[in-house]
Design a protein around this motif. Sequence first.
Motif, short mmCIF file in Angstrom:
data_model
loop_
_atom_site.label_atom_id
_atom_site.label_comp_id
_atom_site.label_asym_id
_atom_site.label_seq_id
_atom_site.Cartn_x
_atom_site.Cartn_y
_atom_site.Cartn_z
N MET A 183 6.98 -1.85 -16.97
CA MET A 183 7.32 -2.89 -15.74
C MET A 183 5.81 -3.60 -15.64
O MET A 183 4.79 -3.13 -16.06
CB MET A 183 7.70 -2.41 -14.40
N TYR A 184 5.92 -4.77 -15.09
CA TYR A 184 4.78 -5.49 -14.56
C TYR A 184 4.38 -4.42 -13.34
O TYR A 184 5.19 -4.00 -12.73
CB TYR A 184 5.10 -6.96 -14.06
N SER A 185 3.16 -4.59 -13.05
CA SER A 185 2.52 -3.92 -11.77
C SER A 185 1.69 -4.57 -10.92
O SER A 185 1.00 -5.69 -11.42
CB SER A 185 1.80 -2.47 -12.54
N ALA A 186 1.78 -4.40 -9.51
CA ALA A 186 0.79 -5.23 -8.85
C ALA A 186 0.54 -4.14 -7.76
O ALA A 186 1.20 -3.15 -7.20
CB ALA A 186 1.82 -6.27 -8.25
N VAL A 187 -0.83 -4.34 -7.21
CA VAL A 187 -1.26 -3.47 -5.96
C VAL A 187 -1.30 -4.44 -4.86
O VAL A 187 -1.52 -5.75 -4.73
CB VAL A 187 -2.94 -3.52 -6.25
N ALA A 188 -0.63 -3.54 -3.77
CA ALA A 188 -0.68 -4.28 -2.57
C ALA A 188 -1.83 -3.81 -1.67
O ALA A 188 -2.06 -2.62 -1.35
CB ALA A 188 0.62 -3.59 -1.57
N SER A 189 -2.78 -4.86 -1.74
CA SER A 189 -4.24 -4.27 -1.18
C SER A 189 -4.30 -4.16 0.21
O SER A 189 -5.23 -3.92 0.73
CB SER A 189 -5.14 -5.39 -1.79
N TRP A 190 -3.14 -4.53 1.13
CA TRP A 190 -3.20 -4.25 2.41
C TRP A 190 -2.83 -2.94 2.66
O TRP A 190 -2.84 -2.76 3.73
CB TRP A 190 -2.10 -5.28 3.09
N GLY A 191 -2.47 -2.20 1.88
CA GLY A 191 -2.16 -0.70 1.99
C GLY A 191 -2.95 0.11 2.21
O GLY A 191 -4.35 -0.39 2.64
N TYR A 192 -2.77 1.38 2.08
CA TYR A 192 -3.77 2.73 2.37
C TYR A 192 -4.53 2.81 1.24
O TYR A 192 -4.40 3.89 0.50
CB TYR A 192 -2.84 3.86 2.72
N ILE A 193 -5.53 2.12 0.87
CA ILE A 193 -6.44 2.04 0.05
C ILE A 193 -7.83 2.49 0.37
O ILE A 193 -8.46 1.79 1.22
CB ILE A 193 -6.61 0.69 -0.96
N SER A 194 -8.41 3.66 0.08
CA SER A 194 -9.66 4.12 0.70
C SER A 194 -10.93 2.88 0.42
O SER A 194 -10.78 2.26 -0.78
CB SER A 194 -10.09 5.46 -0.39
N THR A 195 -11.72 2.95 1.16
CA THR A 195 -13.05 2.04 1.08
C THR A 195 -13.85 2.29 -0.19
O THR A 195 -14.44 1.57 -0.48
CB THR A 195 -13.86 2.12 2.29
N THR A 196 -13.61 3.37 -0.76
CA THR A 196 -14.44 3.92 -1.89
C THR A 196 -13.71 3.80 -3.30
O THR A 196 -14.00 4.11 -4.42
CB THR A 196 -14.79 5.49 -1.67
N THR A 197 -12.42 3.25 -3.04
CA THR A 197 -11.63 2.93 -4.19
C THR A 197 -11.66 1.42 -4.62
O THR A 197 -11.55 0.66 -3.81
CB THR A 197 -10.09 3.27 -4.07
N ASP A 198 -11.66 1.40 -5.99
CA ASP A 198 -11.55 -0.16 -6.44
C ASP A 198 -10.32 -0.19 -7.20
O ASP A 198 -10.22 0.21 -8.21
CB ASP A 198 -12.78 -0.64 -7.47
N PRO A 199 -9.19 -1.20 -6.64
CA PRO A 199 -7.99 -1.17 -7.29
C PRO A 199 -7.97 -1.97 -8.65
O PRO A 199 -6.99 -1.90 -9.50
CB PRO A 199 -6.95 -2.10 -6.38
N LEU A 200 -9.25 -2.56 -8.97
CA LEU A 200 -9.45 -3.27 -10.25
C LEU A 200 -9.40 -2.13 -11.41
O LEU A 200 -9.17 -2.48 -12.55
CB LEU A 200 -10.78 -4.01 -10.37
N ASP A 201 -9.95 -0.83 -11.04
CA ASP A 201 -10.14 0.15 -11.97
C ASP A 201 -8.65 0.48 -12.40
O ASP A 201 -8.62 1.22 -13.60
CB ASP A 201 -10.87 1.35 -11.41
N TRP A 202 -7.54 0.34 -11.61
CA TRP A 202 -6.27 0.74 -11.81
C TRP A 202 -5.57 -0.25 -13.20
O TRP A 202 -4.57 0.33 -13.72
CB TRP A 202 -5.17 0.57 -10.83
N GLU A 203 -6.11 -1.11 -13.57
CA GLU A 203 -5.86 -2.20 -14.43
C GLU A 203 -4.35 -2.52 -14.36
O GLU A 203 -3.47 -2.68 -15.29
CB GLU A 203 -5.89 -1.53 -15.96
N ALA A 204 -4.06 -2.88 -12.92
CA ALA A 204 -2.75 -3.63 -12.64
C ALA A 204 -2.63 -4.96 -13.29
O ALA A 204 -3.71 -5.50 -13.67
CB ALA A 204 -2.53 -3.40 -11.11
N ASP A 205 -1.40 -5.68 -13.41
CA ASP A 205 -1.10 -6.82 -13.88
C ASP A 205 -1.66 -7.86 -12.66
O ASP A 205 -2.33 -8.95 -13.10
CB ASP A 205 0.32 -7.03 -14.32
N LEU A 206 -1.41 -7.39 -11.58
CA LEU A 206 -1.87 -8.41 -10.34
C LEU A 206 -2.46 -7.57 -9.13
O LEU A 206 -1.81 -6.52 -9.19
CB LEU A 206 -0.35 -9.24 -10.32
#
Length: 218
Positions: A183-206
């Motif tokens: 599937m295509y993947s997308a990060v909901a950046s308004w969710g429960y993401i730690s301040t020490t985590t960079d979602p860019l590292d997850w390599e989602a499509d969006l």
Amino acid sequence: MKGRINAVLFDLDGTLLDTAPDMANAANQVLIEHGLTPLSKAQIQANTSHGARGLLRAGFGKEIEGKDVDALRLMFLKHYEKDICRATSMYSGVPELLQALTKQSIPWGIMTNKPGYLTHQLLTYFPDLQNAQALVCADTLPVAKPHPEPLILSAERLGVTPESCIYIGDIQNDIVAAKAAGMYSAVASWGYISTTTDPLDWEADLIFNNIEKVLSLF
């Protein structure tokens, strides 16, 4: 090979619903019963999407060693079931998005790692979410995320191929599962993401910075 996006699948906690207050309350009751300090805001933000085990491990820290984690989880679930929707709310823009998807005849569903009995109980408080055309929970199949099978089943129930579906979630396992399902993947950046985590590292499509942008796909 993935093609045009024709359907949307959502994670639940941290994507459609802000369940952190009630989940944290349940975890804190278990911690207090064991003489421990309640969770901090940072711990709640970083661990809510990891469910009972994530919150409890954060709260117990090293003291989790030697504990019966399954028993602690059952204590958590008992407290959570009792007060499952005291402070839980839909994220801003969710009702409007779901109504727009429905109006445009775009299939949408929910795939969550929340147990089925709790998911169904919680959705009774949110009529908009009850209109999901597919609902797959942690125990619908013998496997749960990050295994791809629950997402593949969700697409099947929506009547679309996985390759024409996008999955939106707020933890790395959501992205891992979506990729494994094709599937295509997308990060909901308004969710429960730690301040020490960079979602860019997850390599989602969006990466969506607000939920209204989901409609830009169509």
